[in-house]
Design a protein around this motif. Sequence first.
Motif, PDB file in Angstrom:
ATOM      1  N   UNK A 188     -10.967  17.988 -71.959  1.00  0.00           N
ATOM      2  CA  UNK A 188     -11.862  16.860 -71.708  1.00  0.00           C
ATOM      3  C   UNK A 188     -12.524  16.979 -70.349  1.00  0.00           C
ATOM      4  N   UNK A 189     -11.768  17.417 -69.342  1.00  0.00           N
ATOM      5  CA  UNK A 189     -12.331  17.560 -67.989  1.00  0.00           C
ATOM      6  C   UNK A 189     -13.451  18.581 -67.954  1.00  0.00           C
ATOM      7  N   UNK A 190     -13.252  19.686 -68.639  1.00  0.00           N
ATOM      8  CA  UNK A 190     -14.259  20.757 -68.608  1.00  0.00           C
ATOM      9  C   UNK A 190     -15.332  20.559 -69.669  1.00  0.00           C
ATOM     10  N   UNK A 191     -15.191  19.472 -70.472  1.00  0.00           N
ATOM     11  CA  UNK A 191     -16.117  19.229 -71.574  1.00  0.00           C
ATOM     12  C   UNK A 191     -16.212  20.441 -72.488  1.00  0.00           C
ATOM     13  N   UNK A 192     -15.088  21.085 -72.607  1.00  0.00           N
ATOM     14  CA  UNK A 192     -15.025  22.297 -73.426  1.00  0.00           C
ATOM     15  C   UNK A 192     -13.902  22.110 -74.429  1.00  0.00           C
ATOM     16  N   UNK A 193     -14.224  22.023 -75.679  1.00  0.00           N
ATOM     17  CA  UNK A 193     -13.231  21.786 -76.717  1.00  0.00           C
ATOM     18  C   UNK A 193     -12.675  23.083 -77.265  1.00  0.00           C
ATOM     19  N   UNK A 194     -12.973  24.201 -76.599  1.00  0.00           N
ATOM     20  CA  UNK A 194     -12.565  25.497 -77.128  1.00  0.00           C
ATOM     21  C   UNK A 194     -11.293  26.027 -76.468  1.00  0.00           C
ATOM     22  N   UNK A 195     -10.621  25.220 -75.681  1.00  0.00           N
ATOM     23  CA  UNK A 195      -9.343  25.667 -75.122  1.00  0.00           C
ATOM     24  C   UNK A 195      -8.336  25.742 -76.252  1.00  0.00           C
ATOM     25  N   UNK A 196      -7.812  26.936 -76.482  1.00  0.00           N
ATOM     26  CA  UNK A 196      -6.913  27.169 -77.614  1.00  0.00           C
ATOM     27  C   UNK A 196      -5.632  27.777 -77.070  1.00  0.00           C
ATOM     28  N   UNK A 197      -4.529  27.032 -77.210  1.00  0.00           N
ATOM     29  CA  UNK A 197      -3.260  27.469 -76.646  1.00  0.00           C
ATOM     30  C   UNK A 197      -2.187  27.384 -77.724  1.00  0.00           C
ATOM     31  N   UNK A 198      -1.427  28.488 -77.872  1.00  0.00           N
ATOM     32  CA  UNK A 198      -0.279  28.479 -78.779  1.00  0.00           C
ATOM     33  C   UNK A 198       0.983  28.795 -77.979  1.00  0.00           C
ATOM     34  N   UNK A 199       2.103  28.235 -78.418  1.00  0.00           N
ATOM     35  CA  UNK A 199       3.358  28.401 -77.680  1.00  0.00           C
ATOM     36  C   UNK A 199       4.519  28.394 -78.664  1.00  0.00           C
ATOM     37  N   UNK A 200       5.505  29.250 -78.422  1.00  0.00           N
ATOM     38  CA  UNK A 200       6.800  29.116 -79.066  1.00  0.00           C
ATOM     39  C   UNK A 200       7.821  28.913 -77.947  1.00  0.00           C
ATOM     40  N   UNK A 201       8.633  27.844 -78.073  1.00  0.00           N
ATOM     41  CA  UNK A 201       9.525  27.442 -76.988  1.00  0.00           C
ATOM     42  C   UNK A 201      10.915  27.192 -77.570  1.00  0.00           C
ATOM     43  N   UNK A 202      11.933  27.658 -76.854  1.00  0.00           N
ATOM     44  CA  UNK A 202      13.292  27.473 -77.340  1.00  0.00           C
ATOM     45  C   UNK A 202      14.266  27.243 -76.203  1.00  0.00           C
ATOM     46  N   UNK A 203      15.434  26.669 -76.576  1.00  0.00           N
ATOM     47  CA  UNK A 203      16.501  26.418 -75.609  1.00  0.00           C
ATOM     48  C   UNK A 203      17.769  27.068 -76.147  1.00  0.00           C
ATOM     49  N   UNK A 204      18.364  27.946 -75.334  1.00  0.00           N
ATOM     50  CA  UNK A 204      19.573  28.674 -75.703  1.00  0.00           C
ATOM     51  C   UNK A 204      20.790  28.064 -75.011  1.00  0.00           C
ATOM     52  N   UNK A 205      21.813  27.792 -75.803  1.00  0.00           N
ATOM     53  CA  UNK A 205      23.082  27.333 -75.244  1.00  0.00           C
ATOM     54  C   UNK A 205      24.002  28.555 -75.141  1.00  0.00           C
ATOM     55  N   UNK A 206      24.298  29.039 -73.934  1.00  0.00           N
ATOM     56  CA  UNK A 206      25.102  30.253 -73.787  1.00  0.00           C
ATOM     57  C   UNK A 206      26.570  30.063 -74.211  1.00  0.00           C
TER      58      UNK A 206
END
Length: 720
Positions: free
Chosen positions: A448-466
Motif C-alpha cells: 500500500x505504501x509503494x502503491x504497488x500491488x505486485x509484492x509477492x512473498x512466499x514463506x514456509x515457517x516451522x518450529x522444532x522442539x528439540x
Amino acid sequence: MVGSGAIGSGGIRPAGISTLPVQGVGAQHTGRGCAALVHAHDWSATPLGPITRWDPAIRAAVELMLASPVPMMLTYGAECLVIYNDAYADVLDDLHPDALGKPAAEAFGEAWSRHGMGDVIAEVYRTGRAVLEPESQVPIQPGGTEPAFYTQGHSVIRDTRGEIAGVLTVAAETTQVIHRLQSLGELTARLAGALTIDDVTRVVLAYAMASFDLDHCVLAVDDGLAYRYVRRIRGEMLDEADERLPPVWRRVGSDPGAPLVAAAESGRATFVADGEPLREVATDRHERRVRALAALPLRTPSLRGALTVGFTRAHNWLPAERALLKAAAELVAQAAERARRFEAQHGTAQLLQRSMLPEHLPELDTFRIAARYDVGVDGNAAGGDFYDAFRLADGRLAMVLGDVAGHDVRAAAVMGQVRAALRALALTDPAPPSVLAGLDRLVGSLGAESRNEEIFVTVVYGVLDPNDGTITLASAGHPPPVLRRAGHGGERATAEMVKVPPGAPLGLGGRWQTGSLRLEPGDTILMFSDGVVERRGKPLNDGLDALVAAAAGSASGDPRNMCSLATAAVEGTTDDDVAVLAVEHALAMSRSATMQVAAEPTGPSRVRQWMSTRLREWQVPEAVIGAAILCTSELTTNALLHAGTPAQVHIDLNAERLLVSVADTGTRGSVIRARADTMASRGRGLGLIEELSDSWGTDPTVRGSTVWFEMLLIRGDQAG
C-alpha cells in the motif's frame, strides 16, 4: 610445409586459439631441389624444347626464379607449362615434383579451373597486364593440409623478340597475418564473456602465449598504490584444472624501472628488440633470460595496467605486429574495466544480500543445521530468497525459508524487512499461524505504501522442539519441505514431500493452518526455494520428483550434504536465486574442533599435525585419517593461496561420518556460481576431494566461501 602449411579451398579451420609460428623476414625454404630437377628434366617434348635451346630471356627468368627464396611459379605458353622454385614447391607440398614440367591443367587438376588460378593467369597472358591479388587463397589443397593465404602478383615474361612467353607468379604468404587477425576476433569474443579480472587474465594469457609463440607474458592491473600481476612462461605445467583456478596474483611496487609499471604509468608502449629489459627488476632466472620485450599500457578512466610479452631470443617487432599488439591491448583494457565494474557491483550486491542472511546458524546438541544461498541470473544483483534459523526463548528452534519475487535491490530490501519482522513476531508469539498473519499485514502495508500491488512473498515457517523432534509447520504459498527418513537395520533411506496445509502468499489476507511431523534420529528436513526445482520448459513436478529422488539416494542425511545435493538435484540451469535450509536429527552428539590458520607457508603443515593429533585422540580409523588430512591440506593450501586470507578449519565427528570444512574470508574467485568447481590446489585438489570423499561442496558465506567434504565411517551395507 613451411610456416602454416599448404594451400586449400576451404576457409580457415576454426580452433580454440591457434598456435602460430613466428617467421622472420627472409625465412628459408626447406629445399626441394627444383634447380636440379629443372636441369635434369627432358623438355624436348614440350613447347619449350630442349633446355639448351631456350630463349635467353626465358632462361634468365627461370634461373632468377630458381635462385629466389620467394615462392615463384612460371607458366609457359598457351598450355601454361609449369616451372617453379623450391619455395613454391613448399606451397605445393605433395603435388611436387609431379607438377613440374606439366601443363597446369594436368598438374593441378580441378583446382586449375577454379576462380583465382587458371582464369587469372590466362587473363594476364592474354592482355599482358599485371595483376596483384591481395590475400587470396590459392585453390589447391594437396594432402588435405590446412589452407594458406597469399598475396600474389602475376606479370608477363617476354622472350627476346618482345612477345609474351608466359606468366610469372610471385606469392607472399600472409597466412600468419590472417590467422592472427582471426585470433584477435576470437580474443574479442572471449573477452566479451569474461566477467571478472581473473576471467580476463586467463583469456589474455592463453591468447598471447598461443598467438605469438611467446616465452614470457605478464598482465598487471593497479591495486591501490601498487600493482598486482599474473605471469605465464613457456614450459609451465598447466592442466585443465589449473586453467579453471583463480590465477595466482603477485604484487609489485610502483618502481618506474619496471617496464610494466612504466607502460602503465606513462600510457606509452615500448619495444625492445634485443637486450636485457628486465635486468633491473628480474625476480628469477626466467626474467633474466628475456631479451626482447614489448610493454603495452592498459589505460581506461578507471584502470591502469600493462601487458608485457617477451622472447628469450632477439625479436624484431615489425610494424604489423606492433599494431596487432596495440589493438589487442586496447581490447584487454576495455574488458578489464568492464570486469572491474562488474566486480564492484557484484561485491555491493553480494554484501547487501549476505548481510541480510544469518552469518552463523544455531548449534544444538543433537540437531545439526546447514544452509546455502546461490545468486541466480548473472550473480550481479541482490535477490529476494532468504532463510533463517534461531533459538526461541523456550529453547525451541524457529526455522524459515522464503522468497520475495524479483532480482533487484528492492526485492532484497523487502526480504530484509520480512526476515527482521519474522524474528520479532516469532520471539513474541512463535505459533506459525500468528507469525504468518503478522507478516501478511506487513507485506500488505508495504504494498500500500509503494502503491504497488505486485509484492509477492512466499514463506514456509516451522518450529522444532528439540526434546522430541516434533516440527509444527505452516506455508504461505511456498513449496513444502522434503523429509528424508534414514534407513535403519539395512533398509534404504526414503524421502517424501511434507504434507503441509496450503495457504495463500503473504499480503493477500489469508488464513493458515499447521501440519506437524516428527524427526526421528537420522532424519533430515529440507526447506528450499522454487529456484531449486523450477526449470524453463519443464513441469514443476519433474523438479520436485528429482529433488525427492536425490534426497532418498543421498549417502547421508548430513545437512551440509543435503544442501549441496539439493542445488544440483535438477538438471539444467536456473535464472532464479537458490536457497536451501536443512536440519538433521543426529543419531548421537558430535565432537568438533576448530583451528585458525594464518596466511603463511607453514599453515598447511600445522593443519596436518593438528588434525592428525585430534583424529587419533577420537580413534578415527587410520584410513580415514590419512585421506582426510590429505584433502584438508589441499583445501587449506587453496584457501591461503587463492583467497589470500587466513583460513578456518573445522572438523565435526559423529558415529556416522567425519565432516571437514575450510573457510576463507576472501572474495576473489567466488564471483559466479560456476566457480564452485574451481576449488583445487594447482589442479590436484578437485580430483582428490572427488576421489577420497563421499560428498563435498562449497558454501558461500557473508564474506568468502567454505569448502567442505564428508567421509562416512559406517557404510550403508554396514548399518544395523
